[in-house]
Enzyme design. Sequence first.
Site, PDB file in Angstrom:
ATOM      1  CD  GLU A 208      -3.071  -0.492  -0.164  1.00  0.00           C
ATOM      2  OE1 GLU A 208      -3.161   0.613  -0.622  1.00  0.00           O
ATOM      3  OE2 GLU A 208      -3.479  -1.799  -0.659  1.00  0.00           O
TER       4      GLU A 208
ATOM      5  CE1 TYR B 179      -6.737   3.597  -0.424  1.00  0.00           C
ATOM      6  CE2 TYR B 179      -4.211   3.657  -0.299  1.00  0.00           C
ATOM      7  CZ  TYR B 179      -5.598   3.131  -0.840  1.00  0.00           C
ATOM      8  OH  TYR B 179      -5.261   2.035  -1.470  1.00  0.00           O
TER       9      TYR B 179
ATOM     10  CG  ASP C   8      -8.004   4.095  -4.533  1.00  0.00           C
ATOM     11  OD1 ASP C   8      -9.248   4.084  -4.885  1.00  0.00           O
ATOM     12  OD2 ASP C   8      -7.111   3.487  -5.068  1.00  0.00           O
TER      13      ASP C   8
END
Length: 405
Positions: free
Chosen positions: A70, A153, A171
Site C-alpha cells: 500500500e 487511506y 482512493d
Amino acid sequence: MYQKSEIPKSKTQRVKKTRRILFDPSVIDRVEVAVLGVSINRLLLRWFQREGRDLPWRKNRSPYAVWVSEVMLQQTRVATVVPYFERWLQQYPDVNTLANATEQAVLKAWEGLGYYTRAKNLHRAAQILCEKYDGELPETEHELLKLPGLGKYTAAAVASFAFRQPSLVVDGNVARVLSRWLQIPVSYTEPEAQEIYRKVFATIAQEESKNLPQWNEAIMELGAMVCTPSSPDCKNCPMKKQCGAFRANTVSIFPPPRKKTEVPHFDIAVGILFDEQKILMGLRKRDGLLGGLWELPGGKCELNEFPETAVVREFREETGITVEVVDAVPVVKHGFTHFKITMYPFVLRRVGGVEQAHSAERLEWVTKNQITQMPLPKATKEVLRRIGWDNAAVRDNLFTKEQKT
C-alpha cells in the site's frame, strides 16, 4: 541543488481553507443506494472473483506485505510496483529485518520509486513497531494512524485488506467509480473530496460491514481496470445498468477534471569531478527534498545564466572547490510531482580551493563499486550512466581527458 522550500505548493495547499464544495451526501437517493448495494454483492463481487488481477500482495496477505504494498502503490503504477515489491520482500521479509537495516540500505532498495519520504517512514515505523508493538502491526485504523507515513487511506487499506476490518477504503479509483455511479460533481483533487466520498461510500455500505473488505477491493479493481479516467470500458462493466452516468450518457464528465496548473521548470547544472578513479558526490540533507540520497554537486541556474557558468559558481558555493569546465555531457530531463528540471552535466577540472560541504550534509570521493551501493536520485543515476560510469573504457577516456586538459 533544489531545496524543498523552493518547490511550489501543491494545488491542495494553495486553496483557501474557507472554500467549500457544494455537495451534500445526504441528498443521495436511498432507493438508488439500496440497488447499488444489492448489485455490488450480486454482480461486482462475482466479477472481481473472475477478473481480479493476480497480484503478489493478494497472494501474500500478511499484514507486513499488505502495508508495504500500500505504501509503494501511493502515486505509483501497479506495473512499476510489482518488481520492487518482490525484491523488497526478499531483502526485508519482515518488520524486524526492515527495522534493523540502515536508512541508506533502505533508500537504496527504494531507489527509482520516488517519494523517498515513504521509504524513510516505512523504516521508522518498523522501528516503532519493534519498540512498542512486538514487531506486529496493530489491527485497527486508530492504532495504525499513530505510525509515521500512515494517513487515513493507508491505515484503512491495511486494516481492511490485512485484518478484514470494516474500514472504508477510498482512493482515486473508488472516488471515480462512485462519482459516475451517482453522478457526483466533485473532483477527487478538491480539499474536502476524500471526506465527501467516504461519506458517500458509508451511505452505500451502511449495512454491509461484513462484506466491506471485499467491496473495497472490488470497487478499486473496477476503477483500475474498467472505469478508468479516460476511455472507460463501459461495454464490459458489470455495473453499467446501475451507473447513473452511463444511463445519462455523461460518463466523460464525471468526475469533473482537475484544473490544470502551470508546472514550473528549472535548469540545473551539475559537475562531474574526478580524483584518480573516484568521483565527488554530496549527501543531501535528510530533512529536505530527496533527503538522504547522494548526488553530483551543482544547483539551479540563475536568470539568464548559462549552465556552464552556473556549474562553476554552484560547485564553488557548494564544495569550496574552484573548477573549470572540460566537457559537456548530454542533458537529462526529469519530472517531479510539482516541477520539472533539465539537468546540464559537465566534466570538470579542479583549479583550486579547499574542499568543504556547504550545502550537502557531507562530501565524499567514491569509487564505482561504492557508488553502486549508494541511493541516488533518478536524474543523477542517469547522468552517471551517460558518462559511462558502468563502462570502464568510456569512464577511463573521460578521466584521461580531464587529466590532460
